[in-house]
Each structure stands twice: as C-alpha cells, then as structure tokens.
Design an enzyme around this catalytic site. Structure first.
Site, PDB file in Angstrom:
ATOM      1  N   HIS A 160      32.061  16.878 -11.578  1.00  0.00           N
ATOM      2  CA  HIS A 160      32.657  17.452 -10.515  1.00  0.00           C
ATOM      3  C   HIS A 160      33.428  16.272  -9.856  1.00  0.00           C
ATOM      4  O   HIS A 160      34.602  16.888  -9.213  1.00  0.00           O
ATOM      5  CB  HIS A 160      31.173  17.926  -9.518  1.00  0.00           C
ATOM      6  CG  HIS A 160      31.617  18.440  -8.341  1.00  0.00           C
ATOM      7  ND1 HIS A 160      31.629  19.514  -7.572  1.00  0.00           N
ATOM      8  CD2 HIS A 160      31.906  17.775  -7.081  1.00  0.00           C
ATOM      9  CE1 HIS A 160      31.988  19.823  -6.381  1.00  0.00           C
ATOM     10  NE2 HIS A 160      32.246  18.553  -5.916  1.00  0.00           N
ATOM     11  N   GLU A 161      32.778  15.153  -9.696  1.00  0.00           N
ATOM     12  CA  GLU A 161      33.838  14.113  -8.839  1.00  0.00           C
ATOM     13  C   GLU A 161      34.888  13.995  -9.575  1.00  0.00           C
ATOM     14  O   GLU A 161      36.008  13.927  -9.075  1.00  0.00           O
ATOM     15  CB  GLU A 161      32.786  12.983  -8.719  1.00  0.00           C
ATOM     16  CG  GLU A 161      31.542  13.312  -7.926  1.00  0.00           C
ATOM     17  CD  GLU A 161      31.931  14.087  -6.505  1.00  0.00           C
ATOM     18  OE1 GLU A 161      32.834  13.856  -6.173  1.00  0.00           O
ATOM     19  OE2 GLU A 161      30.935  14.627  -6.146  1.00  0.00           O
ATOM     20  N   HIS A 174      37.567  16.477  -8.805  1.00  0.00           N
ATOM     21  CA  HIS A 174      38.245  16.325  -7.452  1.00  0.00           C
ATOM     22  C   HIS A 174      39.604  15.613  -7.804  1.00  0.00           C
ATOM     23  O   HIS A 174      40.670  15.965  -6.891  1.00  0.00           O
ATOM     24  CB  HIS A 174      37.418  15.801  -6.368  1.00  0.00           C
ATOM     25  CG  HIS A 174      36.438  16.543  -5.899  1.00  0.00           C
ATOM     26  ND1 HIS A 174      36.677  17.795  -5.361  1.00  0.00           N
ATOM     27  CD2 HIS A 174      34.971  16.350  -5.477  1.00  0.00           C
ATOM     28  CE1 HIS A 174      35.833  18.234  -4.753  1.00  0.00           C
ATOM     29  NE2 HIS A 174      34.748  17.447  -4.833  1.00  0.00           N
ATOM     30  N   GLU A 233      36.288  22.230  -4.014  1.00  0.00           N
ATOM     31  CA  GLU A 233      34.808  22.159  -4.368  1.00  0.00           C
ATOM     32  C   GLU A 233      34.535  23.316  -5.645  1.00  0.00           C
ATOM     33  O   GLU A 233      33.933  22.816  -6.552  1.00  0.00           O
ATOM     34  CB  GLU A 233      33.959  22.476  -3.301  1.00  0.00           C
ATOM     35  CG  GLU A 233      34.078  21.441  -2.297  1.00  0.00           C
ATOM     36  CD  GLU A 233      33.702  19.980  -2.407  1.00  0.00           C
ATOM     37  OE1 GLU A 233      32.860  19.750  -3.615  1.00  0.00           O
ATOM     38  OE2 GLU A 233      34.176  19.032  -1.947  1.00  0.00           O
ATOM     39  N   ASP A 291      33.376  22.122  -9.401  1.00  0.00           N
ATOM     40  CA  ASP A 291      32.222  22.874  -9.984  1.00  0.00           C
ATOM     41  C   ASP A 291      32.727  23.202 -11.358  1.00  0.00           C
ATOM     42  O   ASP A 291      31.938  22.881 -12.382  1.00  0.00           O
ATOM     43  CB  ASP A 291      31.534  23.918  -9.029  1.00  0.00           C
ATOM     44  CG  ASP A 291      30.839  23.439  -8.304  1.00  0.00           C
ATOM     45  OD1 ASP A 291      30.432  22.073  -8.233  1.00  0.00           O
ATOM     46  OD2 ASP A 291      30.232  24.295  -7.320  1.00  0.00           O
TER      47      ASP A 291
END
Ligand SMILES: [Zn+2]
Length: 643
Positions: free
Chosen positions: A480-481, A484, A541, A545
């Site tokens: 997830h990070e 980003h 976000e 995911d």
C-alpha cells in the site's frame, strides 16, 4: 468469521461477522477494530513505561527517563492542574484583548504561533520545495477554522446544524468559564462562527487540495505582499522568526486575498474575539476539568463518543505527540526486536521484487514510462522501526511541577526546530511518525516508505505466523505504501521526489481512465442513510489498497506456502491470505464518527477496504469460488488492474 454467509455475497461478514457482533465500540472510543486493539495494546505499554519513568526518583537529571517521567508526572497531577483553573492563559488573554488595529492583530498572530500558544488565521510550516526537493522553504496554507472541514460551516442539513450548535455552545461555555457574561459569550459564539465561516468559504475542498500542481504557487515575498496589501509578509515573517527568505509557497492564493479583505472588512473587535477564542480552544485540553469537559462535550457531538477517554490515556497520547522521540527511545528498548527489522527488510525487498514484475507485465503502459516507473521503484528508501538519529529536544525545559508550561515549551521548541531547518540541507533522517504509532506512511518528496515499530505486531505482523497471514497483513501495508508512490497524486512525483511529469501523454490518459473506474466503484458504496464514500477523496488510498494487495499477493506466491495447497484450519493458503487482509480491516464505528470520516478522511471505511481491492483480483474469485450471480461478482473485463 461467519461461515453462514457466502464470501462472494458479503466477504466482510464472512471473514469477520462473529467478531463484529461480539465487539461493539467501547464507551471511551468512537471505533473499534484491529487497529484499535493494537493501539490499545500499545498505549498500555506506553503507560507502563511512563509510570515507571515517573516513579523513578533516582533517574539522572537530563536523562531521557527523567524528562519523559517528569512530563508525564506533571500531566497526571490533576490536583495541581485543577487548582490553577485558567491562570496559565490569563496573561495571553489580557494581552490579546489590547489589540486595537490590523497591525496589532498580525503581531499577535505571529506571537501566538512562535510561542506555541495557537495557530490563528492561516497555516504555516517549513518543508521541502516539491519542485526543488533539496531546499526547505516557508509554506503558507489556508486555515483559521476550527470544525474538521469547510463543509461543516457551509452545509445546513440537520447533521451539520446539530454540530454547528454544539460548536457554538462550546465557544459560549469557554467564554463564560473565563468570566464573560452569558449574553456576551453567546454573541461571541455568533461572531466567531460567522468569521470562521467566511474563512471556510475561501478554502479549497479536500478533493481540490489533492492536486499537487494546483496547490503549488511559488511567490516572491514582495509579490505575495502585493496580492494582500493589508499584510506586509516580510515584516510578518520576521516576527515569525523567518528572515532571509525571499520566496514562499502558497497552497491557495485566493484564500489569502480573501483573508486580506476580511482583515479590514471585519471589525477589529471581532478579530480580537477570534484571537481570544484561539487562545482558549488551543489551551482547553490542558486546563482544569471544566475546560476539558467542555472540549469533550463538543467533540462528542462530532464523534458520538459516550464517555471521556481516561486521563492516563489522553496524557500518554499527549506525551507521545509532544516528546515522542524521547518516549520512543524507551518504547523500542522494550518492545522492538532486531529480528523484526530483519524480517521486515526481507518482506520489503520481496514486495519491491513483486512490484517490479507487475510493472514489467502491465499491458497498458509503454516501455518508456515503465522505465521511469521502475527507476522510481528502485529509488524508494525504506525506514523500519525507529529513527537512526533521535531527536533529543535539546534545550526543551520540562518541569515536574508545571504541566501547562511544559506543553507550551514543547510547542515553542517545535516551532523553533521547524524554522531552524531553513537554509540548511534537507535532513533525510527525520521521521514523520513516532515509534509507538500503529500506522505507516509514504512521503512523495522523500520517496520513502516508513513503518514505525508500533505497527510491526499482530495482526499485521507476527514472526510466528504463516506467510499467508504476514503477506495479507503487513505485506499488503508495505505494498500500500509503495503504491502511494504511484497513486493519482504520488505518481506525479519522480524518483527524486520532484513534482515533475515522467509519463507519456497516452500512458497518463490510460492511467486516469482506470483511476476513474476505481473512483466510481467506491462512489457507489453507501455508509449510512444518504452518506456514501467519496471516490475522488479516497482515490489515492484505494489505489494504494489495490496496488498493495495485488503486489503482496504476487510476493506471497513466491513463498513456499504460496506455492503449496496445504490447508491450515481448513483454509487454503490463498484463502488465508485474503482472510488476513479482511481481518485487518474489521471493525465497528459509531454513526457520528462514520459521517465525519466520510467528509474528512481520505481512507475508505474498513468495510469497503475489505472488499474494494479483492473484487478486482482474479485470485480472490478463485480462492473463494465466487461466481456470476454472487453479489460482489464483477465480470473479468470489469475488474480494474492498475499496478
Ligand atoms: Zn495510505
């Protein structure tokens, strides 16, 4: 779990139904789920550390333990705090009341900010220039309001009205607590609300604020002053301890021209009331119980929380939020194992490998853009556990007897520390979260992914659990990070963290088309009555995911368990992977808190994070035998594949 439900109809209830039924939100909380359980565990660990430090009378003066212990002991001395009432802010209130003109008003705005007392009118911070990331630059932003979003001032539906009334009651209560007659206090509440409403109307929405170009306006200090004739920024900045800087970044110039007009169109007496309010509201949580209770009553209207969080918990959080890298040193000594760091580094490197494979296999991206994307991926800096170089808060005075002054000193220290970065090389060792934090982040200007010690525990991470559990938990968080860096906003920054386009026009258009489909998927999720997820606000976000879970799955398939079919507790490895993901996001939330989350939080509610990514992944359909006719079914051609 709730095995009576078909996973293809309601994967959220299938994975977590029994837990959700059996774990209502405790009275002192607004939501309750996996994150909160770990936060509860951590805050208790922190409490124990703080109690020990506070009780250790032989700790050496100036030592980490002594300073942390003194801060907490002072914070817990409610008898002394009670006795003081609002004495700690009397001098501020008296001084602010003397303001008679715009010049005095601006002087006071600078003074309150530099002393850590309050941040009225606008936002200000020092950070990297995102088009020149090796330079720190003063940055001015819209601000000056109290309610959590501009919408709360501008909307007039029943829910908003109720909150506006609670806010006005809060203002009235605090003014009466400092001896203002009831009628005047009520008038003040109207004055403040109306003034803040004007500031709110000049603010951009949260969705607009996600655009890194729109919010990038570099101005010379002279031009900034020309656009706001009532404010001489050079002299105001000098009072804010910023000298020798001739350019600034402004996220919303229109806000500042509106503010400029308000400085003279709103009577100075009203601005004066507004400044008093800023002193009051910023200090209320640190004064006697009447102030604290009034603050809670207001936050109750926003969040629905039934009873106040106990003092020890609030003060433990405050210690973490104020001197978190002192407390963090004690926390990691006790609760972070070097093996965890090794295992994390291995997971991160597997996730990067998986991401690389996925980028190479993308069918919608040209080779030119892929090369740039891979260069960015390989330039990521991971940080795990805690900073290599601790912030020691040198010069910050902490006294066991003066709680309020400690908080102020810390605010002032933080401000000085921030402005001291101007003119210096960018410090890449800095952390944006404290070690006990149960969270993680990506910084586009640093191009780094950061995982504090706090999140490296069950249910996200457990060295003794099988790979499916870890890849579906912390693996997906790592993915997830990383994602980003490639979401709607982060993907506009290059490998060095610079805001600069590295995409071909066609690739960008295809990316945006896919992102739009994802936005529409989440827009359709309803949270309560007429409130639905804001697909645009949560897009970054949700890309995080989808990209993260896909990469975590890819990495999981490289492990021995990922390649086997061996069942554990009756579930296949793939099923366990998706169940781990789902159980990270399970939780209950109060309706008030849910409504607030939809307006202010760029994250989708846990219920929709559970299903939002899996319904786009073929592996999920196979793992749970999801078929046409099942409620969550999406035809293969409708499944969104971004990263
Ligand atoms: Zn995120």
């Amino acid at each position: 779990m709730d095995l009576t439900v078909k996973p293809g109809d309601d994967f959220y209830t299938y994975a977590s139904g029994a837990w959700i039924r059996n774990n209502p939100v405790p009275a002192k909380e607004t939501r309750w789920g996996s994150f909160n359980l770990l936060r509860e565990f951590n805050i208790n660990a922190v409490k124990e550390i703080l109690n020990e430090a506070a009780a250790n009378t032989s700790a050496k003066p100036g030592s980490v333990e002594k300073r942390v212990g003194d801060f907490y002991a002072a914070a817990m001395d409610s008898a002394a705090i009670e006795k003081l009432g609002y004495t700690p802010i009397k001098a501020d209130l008296k001084r602010v009341k003397k303001v008679k003109d715009v010049k005095g008003l601006l002087n006071e705005v600078a003074y309150l900010r530099t002393t850590g007392a309050a941040s009225p009118m606008f936002g200000f911070y020092v950070g990297q220039d995102r088009k020149d990331v090796n330079t720190m630059i003063p940055q001015f932003s819209q601000g000056g309001t109290t309610l959590p979003d501009r919408d709360y001032y501008l909307k007039d539906d029943a829910r908003s009205q109720k909150i506006q009334e609670a806010y006005k009651t809060y203002i009235t209560t605090l003014f009466t607590l400092i001896g203002t007659p009831e009628a005047t206090a009520q008038k003040n509440a109207e004055t403040i609300f109306n003034l803040e409403k004007k500031l709110a109307a000049a603010q951009m929405s949260r969705v607009e604020m996600r655009d890194p170009y729109k919010t990038y306006n570099k101005l010379s200090v002279a031009d900034f002053s020309k656009s706001t004739p009532n404010v001489d920024w050079k002299s105001l900045m000098a009072k804010m301890k910023v000298t020798g800087e001739d350019t600034v970044l402004v996220n919303n110039p229109k806000f500042f021209t509106e503010l400029n007009g308000l400085l003279t169109s709103v009577p100075t007496a009203d601005w004066n009331t507004y400044l008093q309010w800023n002193v009051l509201k910023s200090s209320a949580p640190y004064l006697s119980s009447k102030f604290v209770d009034a603050n809670f009553a207001y936050s109750q209207a926003l969040s629905g929380q039934k009873v106040q969080t106990p003092r020890w918990q609030r003060m433990s959080q405050l210690t973490d939020g104020t001197i978190g890298e002192l407390l963090g040193q004690l926390y990691v000594q006790k609760h972070f194992k070097p093996e965890a760091k090794e295992r994390m580094n291995e997971l991160i490197s597997n996730l990067i490998k998986a991401y690389e494979i996925r980028i190479n296999n993308l069918d919608w991206m040209s080779a030119t853009t892929k090369e740039k994307a891979l260069a960015k991926l390989h330039a990521f800096t991971p940080k795990v556990g805690y900073p290599d170089k601790w912030k020691n808060y040198d010069g910050l005075e902490i006294n066991r007897k003066t709680f309020f002054q400690n908080v102020r000193n810390a605010g002032q220290w933080g401000y000085n520390d921030m402005v001291s970065q101007l003119g210096k090389p960018v410090d890449r060792s800095k952390w944006g979260m404290t070690p006990p934090t149960v969270n993680a982040y990506y910084s586009p200007v640093m191009n780094e992914i950061v995982f504090p010690a706090g999140i490296l525990q069950f249910p996200f991470f457990d060295p003794n659990a099988d790979d499916a559990v870890n890849y579906g938990g912390i693996g997906a968080v790592i993915g997830h990070e990383i994602s980003h860096g490639f979401d709607d906003s982060g993907s506009q920054y290059d490998k060095d963290g610079t805001l600069r386009n590295w995409w071909t026009e066609e690739d960008r258009a295809r990316f945006e088309e896919k992102a739009k489909a994802l936005q529409e998927q989440y827009d359709a999720y309803t949270v309560l009555d007429t409130v639905h997820v804001n697909g645009k606000l949560t897009l970054g976000e949700n890309i995080g995911d989808l990209g993260g879970l896909s990469a975590a799955y890819e990495a999981f398939k490289m492990t021995k368990q990922g390649q086997s079919n061996e069942m554990i507790d009756g579930f296949t490895p793939d099923q366990r992977f998706f169940l781990s993901w789902a159980q990270v996001w399970r939780g209950n939330i109060l309706p008030e808190a849910a409504a607030q989350q939809i307006v202010t939080d760029p994250h989708s509610p846990g219920q929709y994070r559970t299903i939002g990514a899996p319904v786009n992944m073929d592996a999920w359909y196979e793992a749970f035998n999801v078929k046409p006719g099942d409620k969550l079914y999406k035809a293969p051609e409708d499944r969104i594949r971004l990263w």
